[in-house]
Design an enzyme around this catalytic site. Sequence first.
Site, PDB file in Angstrom:
ATOM      1  N   HIS A  50      -3.962  10.815  -7.670  1.00 25.53           N
ATOM      2  CA  HIS A  50      -5.311  10.337  -7.971  1.00 25.53           C
ATOM      3  C   HIS A  50      -5.452   8.861  -7.604  1.00 25.53           C
ATOM      4  O   HIS A  50      -6.390   8.469  -6.883  1.00 25.53           O
ATOM      5  CB  HIS A  50      -5.601  10.549  -9.459  1.00 25.53           C
ATOM      6  N   GLU A  51      -4.542   8.048  -8.093  1.00 24.71           N
ATOM      7  CA  GLU A  51      -4.651   6.611  -7.840  1.00 24.71           C
ATOM      8  C   GLU A  51      -4.441   6.286  -6.365  1.00 24.71           C
ATOM      9  O   GLU A  51      -5.057   5.356  -5.836  1.00 24.71           O
ATOM     10  CB  GLU A  51      -3.667   5.834  -8.718  1.00 24.71           C
ATOM     11  N   HIS A 110      -7.690   6.578  -4.582  1.00 25.61           N
ATOM     12  CA  HIS A 110      -8.461   5.331  -4.662  1.00 25.61           C
ATOM     13  C   HIS A 110      -7.936   4.320  -3.642  1.00 25.61           C
ATOM     14  O   HIS A 110      -8.718   3.619  -2.982  1.00 25.61           O
ATOM     15  CB  HIS A 110      -8.329   4.721  -6.056  1.00 25.61           C
ATOM     16  N   HIS A 124      -9.212   4.868  -0.228  1.00 22.16           N
ATOM     17  CA  HIS A 124     -10.598   4.421  -0.104  1.00 22.16           C
ATOM     18  C   HIS A 124     -10.649   2.934   0.236  1.00 22.16           C
ATOM     19  O   HIS A 124     -11.523   2.487   1.011  1.00 22.16           O
ATOM     20  CB  HIS A 124     -11.322   4.699  -1.430  1.00 22.16           C
TER      21      HIS A 124
END
Length: 671
Positions: free
Chosen positions: A462-463, A466, A469
């Site tokens: 998940h991290e 990010h 991105h």
Amino acid sequence: MTNPFLETWDTPFGLPPFDRIAVGDWMPATEAALAEARAAVDTIAANPEAPNFDNTVAALEMSDEALGRVLSAFYAVASADSTPALQALQRDFAPMLSAHMSWVIGNQALFERIDALWQTREALDLGPEEARVLMLTHRRFVRAGAQLEGQAAVRMAEIRARLSVLGTQFSQNLLADESAWTMPLSEEELAKLPAGLRSAAKAAGGGKGAVITFSRSLVVPFLQYSPNRELRRRAFEAWGARGMNGGETDNRAIAAETLKLREERAKLLGHDDYASWKLETEMAGSPQAVRELLHAVWTPARAAAEADAAIYADMLHADGHKGPLEPWDWRYYAEGRRRAEHEIDDGTLKPYLQLDRMIEAAFSVAHRLFGIEAREIEALAYHPDARTFEITRRGEHLAVFVGDWFARPSKRSGAWCTTMRDQHRMAGRDVRPLVLNVCNFAKPDAGEPALLSFDDARTLFHEFGHALHQMLSDVTYESISGTSVARDFVELPSQLFEHWLEVPEVLREFATHAETGEPMPEALMDRMLAAANFDQGFATVEQTASAIVDLEFHCGTAPADPMQRQAEVLEEIGMPRAIAMRHATPHFAHVFSGDGYAAGYYSYLWSEMMDADAFEAFRETGDAFDPETAARLEEHVLSRGGSEEAGVLYERFRGSTPDVAALLRGRGLAA
């Protein structure tokens, strides 16, 4: 020694020289950077030339570059490796930075230049990015109160300053509570736990015996595996009482004042309540749209949870316990049921989910999708546990990535991604990002491999979503770079990247046993993936309840007693008695440490509507690594930051925006 912030850094890729930064450097560096930023704004506001995009908006984008360089490094350290001295600086910085922001917003000469450009925007012949940045800049000033006058403007500045102080205090109170609590375990109590949890508890004790702490990688497994109901109760009640101990670190009064001030701020800006003001610029657009989503999710999730609760209550009674199922029982009996139905448990899975191998897996997935390469480099970070990697593509430098994965008392709880420098191309430069992932995994004994639960591995992915991105951002202006997007869009890349953890070919390569090196057996993998949606009633209820309470806090009149209002909302929605909110008010850092997720905790679910649908785009091709779909994802989502409206970017990638059915299907809650 000179202050490193007041000179040019000669470090790999411009990383902050943490080995040379002393505590005494932060304040003078910040004061100097604030003075530089103020002088730059004064120059822009006093420019005798007619305003244009370059001499006003673009110049404003560059005005606080030095301040960003200092503060991004400071807050990275203050969140992940705090000390009393750093916490004192945070308290000092809060009103200083708020006052600076109020001064910038209240600079009428500056706003008149921005407003003049906005009023004549059709005649300016701006490119798409410039037009977007102008709109966002003008909107930011208006929404911050630039059009307020007299006492209203003064009061807005006072509110902003007070909220900044309150958010800092909330965070520090929570860190104090989390770092102070431990629950020692006797040898007998320890012996009843799985080997991996025993090792982690001993490591957390630092050679002084085994303890349970508030690290999720310790307390959650303890609630899953400890057969001692009384110890489970003690751990759960202490965990749930963070921020509400009645002492100096009690956050309840802070929450009440924060909600009251947010309401007042919204009304000064002409809105009925804070939620209406906050959601105006998000994808959802209105509290009603959020409420409809949350209740569409709540109904099937609650039904699933109540059905599970009946099963767990029977298991509790079969163990000889009387009375109802309690919140400290749920995870224990859910784990027992998972073992029985799927023949798996964390003790079986964790040896195959080594931290180092999961890091490799995340890098490998990113390479196959986007062609990036990761190479670990020698670079001084703020803590010895942090590891640094250069990210390249086709031999060209793309970013620096820092991973700080282990829990420690000086680190706030949770997991997050931040930057110490954002990507941009302002002033003709090609500035590449410095990206940081922070987690709180249990640190093993020296010489032992770090082993993760499947949820831990999902958090790592998940991290890193990010981080991608940020690393793949390709825009000109910093204010629209990377994750500078609508709050209910920011979780799309992170939640989407989680899906690749469940791709069998990824697991076959990287889920290898810590001792034997053998890949995870196919039968075990099948059982693990089959159980991926196990207990989703519970997970969805605890998350959605938090989002509903957050929304209702910010709709209408702010509650004088947030704890009473929390109880009322949970009663209204029929919260199952054996499930607690994922984030109760006194430790709801998402909402009260700052306003980023205030009236916006729903955004995880809103983004999940999209991430479930987005991964379907890959599945429809028959290839989870389909190059055309990956290229489209990068082109329209990951590289574009906030350069266009979030809905437009998503529809360019997928062709349409999904509804809540995609989310329910993804969680296994669809009828």
